[in-house]
Design a protein around this motif. Structure first.
Motif, PDB file in Angstrom:
ATOM      1  N   ASP A  14      -9.129   1.250  -0.121  1.00 37.65           N
ATOM      2  CA  ASP A  14      -8.412   0.125   0.466  1.00 37.65           C
ATOM      3  C   ASP A  14      -7.725  -0.776  -0.550  1.00 37.65           C
ATOM      4  O   ASP A  14      -7.340  -1.897  -0.227  1.00 37.65           O
ATOM      5  CB  ASP A  14      -9.332  -0.718   1.349  1.00 37.65           C
ATOM      6  N   ALA A  15      -7.550  -0.324  -1.773  1.00 41.98           N
ATOM      7  CA  ALA A  15      -6.898  -1.148  -2.792  1.00 41.98           C
ATOM      8  C   ALA A  15      -5.384  -1.035  -2.666  1.00 41.98           C
ATOM      9  O   ALA A  15      -4.847   0.056  -2.525  1.00 41.98           O
ATOM     10  CB  ALA A  15      -7.330  -0.712  -4.188  1.00 41.98           C
ATOM     11  N   PRO A  16      -4.689  -2.176  -2.713  1.00 48.34           N
ATOM     12  CA  PRO A  16      -3.222  -2.106  -2.708  1.00 48.34           C
ATOM     13  C   PRO A  16      -2.711  -1.565  -4.033  1.00 48.34           C
ATOM     14  O   PRO A  16      -3.421  -1.576  -5.040  1.00 48.34           O
ATOM     15  CB  PRO A  16      -2.816  -3.574  -2.512  1.00 48.34           C
ATOM     16  N   VAL A  17      -1.471  -1.107  -4.034  1.00 51.92           N
ATOM     17  CA  VAL A  17      -0.857  -0.677  -5.290  1.00 51.92           C
ATOM     18  C   VAL A  17      -0.171  -1.849  -5.977  1.00 51.92           C
ATOM     19  O   VAL A  17       0.117  -1.784  -7.170  1.00 51.92           O
ATOM     20  CB  VAL A  17       0.139   0.490  -5.089  1.00 51.92           C
ATOM     21  N   GLU A  18       0.067  -2.949  -5.220  1.00 49.56           N
ATOM     22  CA  GLU A  18       0.677  -4.146  -5.796  1.00 49.56           C
ATOM     23  C   GLU A  18       0.415  -5.340  -4.888  1.00 49.56           C
ATOM     24  O   GLU A  18       0.215  -5.180  -3.685  1.00 49.56           O
ATOM     25  CB  GLU A  18       2.184  -3.944  -5.971  1.00 49.56           C
ATOM     26  N   THR A  19       0.393  -6.520  -5.488  1.00 50.12           N
ATOM     27  CA  THR A  19       0.280  -7.779  -4.753  1.00 50.12           C
ATOM     28  C   THR A  19       1.294  -8.760  -5.330  1.00 50.12           C
ATOM     29  O   THR A  19       1.726  -8.614  -6.477  1.00 50.12           O
ATOM     30  CB  THR A  19      -1.129  -8.398  -4.867  1.00 50.12           C
ATOM     31  N   PHE A  20       1.670  -9.749  -4.539  1.00 47.99           N
ATOM     32  CA  PHE A  20       2.633 -10.757  -4.960  1.00 47.99           C
ATOM     33  C   PHE A  20       2.132 -12.132  -4.554  1.00 47.99           C
ATOM     34  O   PHE A  20       1.324 -12.266  -3.638  1.00 47.99           O
ATOM     35  CB  PHE A  20       3.999 -10.521  -4.309  1.00 47.99           C
ATOM     36  N   CYS A  21       2.643 -13.167  -5.210  1.00 44.90           N
ATOM     37  CA  CYS A  21       2.371 -14.542  -4.824  1.00 44.90           C
ATOM     38  C   CYS A  21       3.188 -15.464  -5.729  1.00 44.90           C
ATOM     39  O   CYS A  21       3.260 -15.234  -6.941  1.00 44.90           O
ATOM     40  CB  CYS A  21       0.886 -14.873  -4.964  1.00 44.90           C
ATOM     41  N   PRO A  22       3.797 -16.512  -5.162  1.00 45.04           N
ATOM     42  CA  PRO A  22       4.433 -17.508  -6.030  1.00 45.04           C
ATOM     43  C   PRO A  22       3.362 -18.138  -6.931  1.00 45.04           C
ATOM     44  O   PRO A  22       2.226 -18.348  -6.497  1.00 45.04           O
ATOM     45  CB  PRO A  22       4.994 -18.537  -5.049  1.00 45.04           C
ATOM     46  N   LYS A  23       3.719 -18.420  -8.157  1.00 44.18           N
ATOM     47  CA  LYS A  23       2.740 -18.911  -9.137  1.00 44.18           C
ATOM     48  C   LYS A  23       1.974 -20.128  -8.649  1.00 44.18           C
ATOM     49  O   LYS A  23       0.760 -20.218  -8.822  1.00 44.18           O
ATOM     50  CB  LYS A  23       3.442 -19.239 -10.459  1.00 44.18           C
ATOM     51  N   HIS A  24       2.653 -21.074  -8.019  1.00 44.17           N
ATOM     52  CA  HIS A  24       1.988 -22.319  -7.634  1.00 44.17           C
ATOM     53  C   HIS A  24       1.070 -22.150  -6.416  1.00 44.17           C
ATOM     54  O   HIS A  24       0.306 -23.053  -6.099  1.00 44.17           O
ATOM     55  CB  HIS A  24       3.027 -23.419  -7.371  1.00 44.17           C
ATOM     56  N   LEU A  25       1.112 -20.999  -5.760  1.00 43.29           N
ATOM     57  CA  LEU A  25       0.250 -20.772  -4.602  1.00 43.29           C
ATOM     58  C   LEU A  25      -0.976 -19.916  -4.919  1.00 43.29           C
ATOM     59  O   LEU A  25      -1.832 -19.715  -4.053  1.00 43.29           O
ATOM     60  CB  LEU A  25       1.037 -20.097  -3.465  1.00 43.29           C
ATOM     61  N   ILE A  26      -1.086 -19.418  -6.141  1.00 43.67           N
ATOM     62  CA  ILE A  26      -2.181 -18.507  -6.493  1.00 43.67           C
ATOM     63  C   ILE A  26      -3.549 -19.139  -6.257  1.00 43.67           C
ATOM     64  O   ILE A  26      -4.449 -18.499  -5.739  1.00 43.67           O
ATOM     65  CB  ILE A  26      -2.028 -18.000  -7.943  1.00 43.67           C
ATOM     66  N   TYR A  50       0.839  -1.195   0.000  1.00 41.41           N
ATOM     67  CA  TYR A  50       0.000   0.000   0.000  1.00 41.41           C
ATOM     68  C   TYR A  50       0.869   1.237   0.000  1.00 41.41           C
ATOM     69  O   TYR A  50       1.944   1.260   0.610  1.00 41.41           O
ATOM     70  CB  TYR A  50      -0.891   0.031   1.250  1.00 41.41           C
ATOM     71  N   ASP A  51       0.395   2.272  -0.671  1.00 40.84           N
ATOM     72  CA  ASP A  51       1.031   3.585  -0.646  1.00 40.84           C
ATOM     73  C   ASP A  51       0.203   4.433   0.314  1.00 40.84           C
ATOM     74  O   ASP A  51      -0.952   4.750   0.014  1.00 40.84           O
ATOM     75  CB  ASP A  51       1.038   4.185  -2.052  1.00 40.84           C
ATOM     76  N   ILE A  52       0.759   4.781   1.479  1.00 40.47           N
ATOM     77  CA  ILE A  52      -0.036   5.482   2.481  1.00 40.47           C
ATOM     78  C   ILE A  52      -0.459   6.870   2.024  1.00 40.47           C
ATOM     79  O   ILE A  52      -1.404   7.437   2.559  1.00 40.47           O
ATOM     80  CB  ILE A  52       0.678   5.559   3.843  1.00 40.47           C
ATOM     81  N   ARG A  53       0.186   7.410   0.999  1.00 39.57           N
ATOM     82  CA  ARG A  53      -0.228   8.714   0.469  1.00 39.57           C
ATOM     83  C   ARG A  53      -1.566   8.611  -0.245  1.00 39.57           C
ATOM     84  O   ARG A  53      -2.252   9.609  -0.419  1.00 39.57           O
ATOM     85  CB  ARG A  53       0.830   9.252  -0.491  1.00 39.57           C
ATOM     86  N   LYS A  54      -1.947   7.396  -0.674  1.00 38.57           N
ATOM     87  CA  LYS A  54      -3.192   7.202  -1.413  1.00 38.57           C
ATOM     88  C   LYS A  54      -4.340   6.724  -0.532  1.00 38.57           C
ATOM     89  O   LYS A  54      -5.433   6.491  -1.018  1.00 38.57           O
ATOM     90  CB  LYS A  54      -2.972   6.204  -2.547  1.00 38.57           C
ATOM     91  N   LEU A  55      -4.069   6.538   0.761  1.00 41.13           N
ATOM     92  CA  LEU A  55      -5.110   6.052   1.667  1.00 41.13           C
ATOM     93  C   LEU A  55      -5.777   7.220   2.359  1.00 41.13           C
ATOM     94  O   LEU A  55      -5.145   8.207   2.643  1.00 41.13           O
ATOM     95  CB  LEU A  55      -4.505   5.103   2.702  1.00 41.13           C
TER      96      LEU A  55
END
Length: 143
Positions: A70-82, A60-65
């Motif tokens: 409540d939307a994140p600016v980015e998310t991550f996840c290993p491919k096999h865990l999606i 999250y970018d706290i300047r945008k909150l």
């Protein structure tokens, strides 16, 4: 930068509400997510990362909150865990170069670079896009 919050106040300030990313019957739904970890990027303290009871670390970018709903600016996840539902984040840390280190229950530890993100809503990412992403570096804890 002006102060965002008054720490001397007796009341709390809602910063955001972290929700799950789920799709049911082609409809997006959300459930409030229990959180296990919060870290601040040491190179840019405007970015915070949250991890909880699902497999997606959220940045999250706290300047945008709270204006970005409540939307994140980015998310991550290993491919096999999606597509995994039983996985959750147990801890996170930033490197001094803003890479995000994430540990999962009963899984490995992953190091995500900024270019490995799934976007704002990871369950909507196309399979072609997911396949084009580099795999994060993996680590295992040995006692």
């Amino acid at each position: 930068m002006p102060y965002t919050f008054d720490l001397s106040s007796n009341s709390s300030t809602k910063l955001l509400c972290c929700s799950t990313f789920t799709v049911t019957d082609n409809l997006f739904s959300s459930i409030i997510l229990s959180l296990n970890s919060i870290v601040i990027d040491p190179r840019d303290p405007n970015y915070i990362s949250l991890g909880g009871c699902d497999q997606y670390p959220r940045v999250y970018d706290i300047r945008k909150l709270p204006s970005n709903k409540d939307a994140p600016v980015e998310t991550f996840c290993p491919k096999h865990l999606i597509k995994t539902r039983e996985m959750h984040i147990t801890g996170m840390s930033y490197s001094n170069t803003s890479e995000l280190l994430v540990s999962y229950n009963s899984e490995l530890i992953y190091l995500f670079q900024k270019n490995m993100g799934l976007g704002l809503y990871p369950v909507a990412a196309s399979q072609e896009y997911v396949d084009s992403l580099d795999e994060p570096q993996m680590y295992v804890f040995c006692a």
